[in-house]
Design an enzyme around this catalytic site. Structure first.
Site, PDB file in Angstrom:
ATOM      1  N   VAL A  15       0.852  -1.187   0.000  1.00  0.00           N
ATOM      2  CA  VAL A  15       0.000   0.000   0.000  1.00  0.00           C
ATOM      3  C   VAL A  15       0.888   1.237   0.000  1.00  0.00           C
ATOM      4  CG1 VAL A  15      -1.694   1.346   1.305  1.00  0.00           C
ATOM      5  CG2 VAL A  15      -1.908  -1.148   1.185  1.00  0.00           C
ATOM      6  N   GLY A  34       4.366   4.170   2.916  1.00  0.00           N
ATOM      7  CA  GLY A  34       4.016   2.905   2.292  1.00  0.00           C
ATOM      8  C   GLY A  34       4.150   1.785   3.301  1.00  0.00           C
ATOM      9  N   LYS A  35       3.629   0.625   2.974  1.00  0.00           N
ATOM     10  CA  LYS A  35       3.762  -0.542   3.845  1.00  0.00           C
ATOM     11  C   LYS A  35       3.422  -1.785   3.046  1.00  0.00           C
ATOM     12  CE  LYS A  35       5.008  -1.294   8.164  1.00  0.00           C
ATOM     13  NZ  LYS A  35       6.081  -0.560   8.868  1.00  0.00           N
ATOM     14  N   GLY A  36       3.988  -2.903   3.467  1.00  0.00           N
ATOM     15  CA  GLY A  36       3.693  -4.164   2.815  1.00  0.00           C
ATOM     16  C   GLY A  36       3.544  -5.280   3.820  1.00  0.00           C
TER      17      GLY A  36
END
Length: 433
Positions: A77, A122-124
């Protein structure tokens, strides 16, 4: 402007039936809206800043050691890129959800803005149990995940980093995979890499070291020091174990620690080198002879001066906040305190150093790593730590000034600072087309 809350006794009486929002993305939006109200942001700007710019959901087929193929689900994201490329970790955990990743991505946006580095959020995440996977399976999972998100990551687009149950080896696999896809080495595509692959000195300790610098500033404000302060640390992963070591070196008395299996408590202080060695040798705090075993949750409620929640989200809720005795809380985890608990802590005079400041050391040194990779010119660890201390110290006092100016708590002060910076960047850039 202090929000009216119920007395602590009333909260404790209602604890078992307390209803509060525990969805991390809904909590993230509540925190944003509170700051937006103080800034009197219009609805149009709120809609832009509240929304995730890009959400990618991928299927990750992995050939297991036994020959069968399992399919895992992964996410990446990108919440906001108004101030620069997206930045944020990747976590492997069986309870990862898209809403959690969206929340973490938004927190990264505000975290980067709080400390003034030119990134968005962001992040995953991958839904898996990494403890049940072999090293070969983890490598295949990581490389396939990296390939699936390759179209949206890169040094000028989105730069992943380690998070829960990922590390420098994970980042090395991702860097190599993207490099193979592009046909040339991409050192800057991830941070938190091994030193031999363009990693930065000081990155391993950066999250905890940033929290240490913030704690020192908080102690000054409270007219005290870390020396002889009683500290409890919830969570004993990378950040938790290192903050335990660092505050011990500063002269604090660590009275309680915990991992996912158990907690340890010693009113006179735990021998930190011993407990670190025990954890390294056995993989658990269980069985350490120099302290009384308690539950992991009880660590949040021990008698201490400073509490460092360093595990996962929603650790301090309306069910237990009335039992928290610390007067300073530094959130090394992301989202460990619910909004309802924030109000209680504020009413009780607790100085809470919010996650978007307290654990920003990690992304700050990741930024330094990215800069070093871009120029292929690497800094000494002393320079890294001195620059980090200056950055965190400046951000701490900017947050405190905002909180005092608006008559609110430190978390809301941090959000006011961060949201205003991102809103200004959005206004100046305009909306395309």
């Amino acid at each position: 402007m202090t929000t009216a809350i119920a007395p602590k006794e009333e909260i404790n009486n209602k604890a078992t039936g307390a209803q509060e929002e525990l969805n991390p993305f809904e909590i993230a939006k509540q925190q944003f809206d509170r700051a937006a109200d103080y800034l009197e942001l219009g609805e149009s700007m709120r809609n832009v800043l509240r929304s995730a710019k890009r959400q990618l959901v991928v299927s990750i087929p992995v050939r297991m050691d036994g020959g069968e193929t399992k399919v895992f689900e992964g996410y990446r994201v990108q919440h906001n890129i108004a101030r620069g490329p997206a930045k944020g970790g990747i976590r492997y955990h069986p309870n990862v959800t898209l809403d959690e990743v969206k929340a973490l991505a938004s927190w990264m946006t505000w975290k980067c803005a709080t400390v003034g580095i030119p990134y968005g959020g962001g992040k995953g995440g991958v839904v898996c149990d990494p403890k049940s996977l072999s090293m070969a399976e983890l490598e295949r999972l990581t490389r396939r995940y990296a390939f699936e998100i390759a179209p949206i990551i890169g040094p000028d687009r989105d730069i992943p980093a380690p998070d829960v149950y990922t590390d420098s080896q994970t980042m090395a696999w991702i860097m190599d995979t993207i490099s193979m896809v592009h046909g040339h080495t991409e050192l800057g595509v991830v941070t938190g890499k091994p030193l031999s692959l363009g990693g930065s000195q000081g990155r391993h300790e950066a999250t905890a070291r940033g929290a240490l610098y913030a704690l020192r500033e908080a102690c000054k404000v409270q007219g005290t020091t870390l020396k002889d302060a009683r500290v409890a640390v919830q969570g004993f992963g990378n950040a938790g174990s290192i903050i335990t070591k660092l505050v011990d070196q500063d002269g604090a008395k660590v009275v309680a620690v915990c991992d996912s299996r158990c907690g340890l408590y010693n009113e006179s202080g735990i021998y930190v080198p011993g407990v670190l060695k025990h954890k390294e040798e056995t993989g658990s705090l269980h069985g350490f002879s120099g302290a009384k075993e308690i539950t992991s949750d009880e660590v949040l409620e021990v008698d201490c001066d400073i509490l460092c929640p360093s595990a996962l989200e929603n650790s301090i809720t309306l069910k237990n906040v009335g039992n928290v005795k610390a007067k300073i809380i530094a959130e090394l985890a992301n989202g460990p305190t619910t909004p309802g608990s924030d109000r209680v802590l504020e009413e009780n005079g607790v100085m809470l150093i919010p996650d978007i400041l307290a654990n920003a050391g990690g992304v700050t040194v990741s930024y330094y790593e990215w800069v070093q990779d871009q120029y292929s010119f690497f800094w000494s660890e002393d320079r890294i730590n001195q620059t980090l201390e200056a950055t965190i110290g400046k951000a701490f006092h900017e947050v405190r000034e905002k909180a005092e100016h608006y008559g609110t708590d430190m978390r809301t002060g941090a959000y006011i600072l961060a949201v205003d910076r991102v809103a200004e960047a959005t206004r100046v850039r305009g909306i395309f087309p």
